[in-house]
Design a protein around this motif. Structure first.
Motif, PDB file in Angstrom:
ATOM      1  N   ASP A 199       1.198  -1.120   0.226  1.00 32.89           N
ATOM      2  CA  ASP A 199      -0.190  -0.136   0.292  1.00 32.89           C
ATOM      3  C   ASP A 199       1.041   1.348   0.094  1.00 32.89           C
ATOM      4  OD1 ASP A 199       0.934  -0.195   2.366  1.00 32.89           O
ATOM      5  OD2 ASP A 199      -0.763   0.273   3.888  1.00 32.89           O
ATOM      6  N   ASP A 200       1.672   0.934   0.122  1.00 32.27           N
ATOM      7  CA  ASP A 200       3.060   2.502   0.298  1.00 32.27           C
ATOM      8  C   ASP A 200       3.266   2.907  -1.444  1.00 32.27           C
ATOM      9  OD1 ASP A 200       5.394   4.050   1.555  1.00 32.27           O
ATOM     10  OD2 ASP A 200       6.683   2.679  -0.118  1.00 32.27           O
ATOM     11  N   ASP A 201       3.728   3.843  -1.778  1.00 35.52           N
ATOM     12  CA  ASP A 201       3.598   3.983  -3.438  1.00 35.52           C
ATOM     13  C   ASP A 201       5.209   2.969  -3.762  1.00 35.52           C
ATOM     14  OD1 ASP A 201       1.457   4.445  -3.871  1.00 35.52           O
ATOM     15  OD2 ASP A 201       1.446   6.665  -3.460  1.00 35.52           O
ATOM     16  N   THR A 202       6.307   3.630  -2.419  1.00 36.94           N
ATOM     17  CA  THR A 202       7.320   3.798  -3.397  1.00 36.94           C
ATOM     18  C   THR A 202       7.684   1.859  -3.136  1.00 36.94           C
ATOM     19  OG1 THR A 202       8.704   5.430  -2.233  1.00 36.94           O
ATOM     20  CG2 THR A 202       9.921   3.780  -2.109  1.00 36.94           C
ATOM     21  N   ALA A 203       7.296   1.373  -1.935  1.00 39.20           N
ATOM     22  CA  ALA A 203       7.171  -0.065  -2.101  1.00 39.20           C
ATOM     23  C   ALA A 203       6.501  -1.103  -3.666  1.00 39.20           C
ATOM     24  CB  ALA A 203       6.379  -0.854  -1.018  1.00 39.20           C
ATOM     25  N   ARG A 204       5.343  -0.298  -3.410  1.00 33.05           N
ATOM     26  CA  ARG A 204       4.364  -1.164  -4.605  1.00 33.05           C
ATOM     27  C   ARG A 204       5.463  -1.059  -6.650  1.00 33.05           C
ATOM     28  NH1 ARG A 204       0.658   1.818  -4.017  1.00 33.05           N
ATOM     29  NH2 ARG A 204       0.856   3.368  -6.213  1.00 33.05           N
ATOM     30  N   ARG A 205       6.345   0.273  -6.451  1.00 35.67           N
ATOM     31  CA  ARG A 205       6.839   0.585  -7.834  1.00 35.67           C
ATOM     32  C   ARG A 205       7.847  -0.521  -7.642  1.00 35.67           C
ATOM     33  NH1 ARG A 205       5.493   7.594  -6.528  1.00 35.67           N
ATOM     34  NH2 ARG A 205       3.984   7.527  -6.873  1.00 35.67           N
ATOM     35  N   LEU A 206       8.817  -0.126  -6.431  1.00 38.90           N
ATOM     36  CA  LEU A 206      10.023  -1.156  -6.836  1.00 38.90           C
ATOM     37  C   LEU A 206       9.422  -2.390  -7.562  1.00 38.90           C
ATOM     38  CD1 LEU A 206      11.640  -0.138  -3.241  1.00 38.90           C
ATOM     39  CD2 LEU A 206      12.579  -0.086  -6.009  1.00 38.90           C
ATOM     40  N   TRP A 207       8.802  -3.217  -6.279  1.00 40.27           N
ATOM     41  CA  TRP A 207       7.713  -4.603  -6.746  1.00 40.27           C
ATOM     42  C   TRP A 207       7.774  -4.625  -8.458  1.00 40.27           C
ATOM     43  CZ3 TRP A 207       7.640  -9.115  -7.218  1.00 40.27           C
ATOM     44  CH2 TRP A 207       6.888  -9.966  -7.715  1.00 40.27           C
ATOM     45  N   VAL A 208       7.164  -3.722  -8.406  1.00 45.95           N
ATOM     46  CA  VAL A 208       6.804  -3.854 -10.238  1.00 45.95           C
ATOM     47  C   VAL A 208       8.128  -3.597 -10.976  1.00 45.95           C
ATOM     48  CG1 VAL A 208       5.553  -2.077 -11.981  1.00 45.95           C
ATOM     49  CG2 VAL A 208       4.695  -2.726  -9.909  1.00 45.95           C
ATOM     50  N   CYS A 209       8.758  -2.958 -11.173  1.00 43.27           N
ATOM     51  CA  CYS A 209      10.453  -2.975 -11.041  1.00 43.27           C
ATOM     52  C   CYS A 209      10.748  -4.162 -11.592  1.00 43.27           C
ATOM     53  CB  CYS A 209      10.578  -1.247 -10.703  1.00 43.27           C
ATOM     54  SG  CYS A 209      10.663  -0.320 -11.061  1.00 43.27           S
ATOM     55  N   ALA A 264       2.495  -5.867 -12.338  1.00 42.81           N
ATOM     56  CA  ALA A 264       2.998  -5.212 -12.928  1.00 42.81           C
ATOM     57  C   ALA A 264       2.697  -5.102 -14.643  1.00 42.81           C
ATOM     58  CB  ALA A 264       3.585  -6.109 -13.253  1.00 42.81           C
ATOM     59  N   ILE A 265       1.966  -6.231 -15.202  1.00 43.62           N
ATOM     60  CA  ILE A 265       1.587  -5.408 -16.404  1.00 43.62           C
ATOM     61  C   ILE A 265       0.576  -4.496 -16.983  1.00 43.62           C
ATOM     62  CG2 ILE A 265      -0.490  -6.820 -18.173  1.00 43.62           C
ATOM     63  CD1 ILE A 265       1.089  -9.278 -16.867  1.00 43.62           C
ATOM     64  N   ASP A 266      -0.216  -4.363 -15.976  1.00 41.51           N
ATOM     65  CA  ASP A 266      -0.994  -3.048 -16.256  1.00 41.51           C
ATOM     66  C   ASP A 266      -0.376  -1.901 -15.465  1.00 41.51           C
ATOM     67  OD1 ASP A 266      -3.576  -2.071 -16.652  1.00 41.51           O
ATOM     68  OD2 ASP A 266      -4.780  -2.418 -15.375  1.00 41.51           O
ATOM     69  N   SER A 267       1.228  -1.712 -15.500  1.00 40.73           N
ATOM     70  CA  SER A 267       0.709  -0.775 -14.864  1.00 40.73           C
ATOM     71  C   SER A 267       1.338   0.534 -15.373  1.00 40.73           C
ATOM     72  CB  SER A 267       2.970  -1.168 -13.900  1.00 40.73           C
ATOM     73  OG  SER A 267       3.464  -1.473 -15.100  1.00 40.73           O
ATOM     74  N   ALA A 268       1.712   2.040 -14.842  1.00 43.68           N
ATOM     75  CA  ALA A 268       2.260   2.743 -15.164  1.00 43.68           C
ATOM     76  C   ALA A 268       3.257   2.670 -15.805  1.00 43.68           C
ATOM     77  CB  ALA A 268       2.178   4.325 -14.288  1.00 43.68           C
ATOM     78  N   LEU A 269       4.055   1.880 -15.921  1.00 45.55           N
ATOM     79  CA  LEU A 269       5.921   1.418 -16.473  1.00 45.55           C
ATOM     80  C   LEU A 269       5.246   1.128 -17.504  1.00 45.55           C
ATOM     81  CD1 LEU A 269       8.047   2.486 -15.627  1.00 45.55           C
ATOM     82  CD2 LEU A 269       8.936   0.262 -15.000  1.00 45.55           C
ATOM     83  N   VAL A 270       4.466   0.547 -17.597  1.00 45.59           N
ATOM     84  CA  VAL A 270       4.209  -0.801 -19.411  1.00 45.59           C
ATOM     85  C   VAL A 270       3.335  -0.055 -20.518  1.00 45.59           C
ATOM     86  CG1 VAL A 270       2.560  -2.326 -20.119  1.00 45.59           C
ATOM     87  CG2 VAL A 270       4.354  -2.841 -18.339  1.00 45.59           C
TER      88      VAL A 270
END
Length: 215
Positions: free
Chosen positions: A84-94, A138-144
């Motif tokens: 639920d922490d933005d930084t943790a979620r973004r690290l996981w997606v990366c 991750a597939i539906d992430s902002a990064l992709v």
């Protein structure tokens, strides 16, 4: 040709995520008991990253693919209470995307410096990520989604080979900076110089016309 080998990409990717993850856990460890628990688990995670780095340097590509997925699963377990922490979620997606792209490239035989990425272009990139075990998050992430928008391919999809090679070059083969900010609009910095160069070469332009066919 890719400027780095698959093992080079793996080692650089592992080092980057390891640094970001360790920094985040250490800086935020005192903020909550959950982060303190993550800090306590960090030595185990560091040993796992060391295994991945050693495998990338001297192990087989098949062993590297397995180790990358194991590392991604371990990080997911560690960060699960913190997503639920933005930084943790973004690290996981990366990490999930990096592990999927690297292990998928290995499994599909794209480890040579002169590998032909076009041979997997018959598969859509999101479908390719899903086949190689990426999470739906991750597939539906902002990064992709950002990559699709960057390549103007959001509605039409993207071939897995072109997408994979483009992302690898953009994220791990850059020099100086991954992006440079323009000093003016794209019309002045990109299209006008192309127009002038082509016009000097004798190309004839017809402005304000709609193209109906190209033959």
């Amino acid at each position: 040709a890719i400027p780095l080998t698959a093992s080079d990409y793996a080692r650089r990717g592992v080092e980057m995520v390891h640094t970001l993850l360790g920094q985040w856990i250490r800086e935020g460890a005192g903020a909550s008991p959950r982060r303190a628990a993550a800090l306590a688990a960090l030595p185990r995670l560091e040993r796992l990253f060391e295994v991945v780095a050693r495998t990338a340097t001297g192990g087989s590509f098949e062993a590297l693919a397995r180790t990358l997925r194991d590392a991604a699963g371990a990080v997911r377990s560690l960060l699960a209470p913190l997503l639920d922490d933005d930084t943790a979620r973004r690290l996981w997606v990366c990490l999930d995307l990096a592990a999927t792209c690297l292990s998928g490239a290995i499994r599909d035989g794209l480890t040579a410096p002169d590998a032909d990425f076009a041979r997997i272009d018959d598969e859509e990139f999101r479908a390719w990520l899903r086949r190689h075990g990426a999470s739906e998050e991750a597939i539906d992430s902002a990064l992709v989604r950002g990559f699709y928008n960057l390549a103007f391919s959001h509605h039409d999809g993207a071939g897995a080979g072109a997408a994979l090679l483009g992302i690898a070059r953009m994220c791990l083969g850059w020099r100086g900076a991954i992006y440079y900010e323009m000093e003016a609009g794209m019309g002045e910095t990109i299209f006008a110089p192309l127009y002038l160069a082509l016009r000097r070469r004798g190309v004839r332009f017809e402005f304000f016309h709609r193209v109906k066919t190209i033959g």
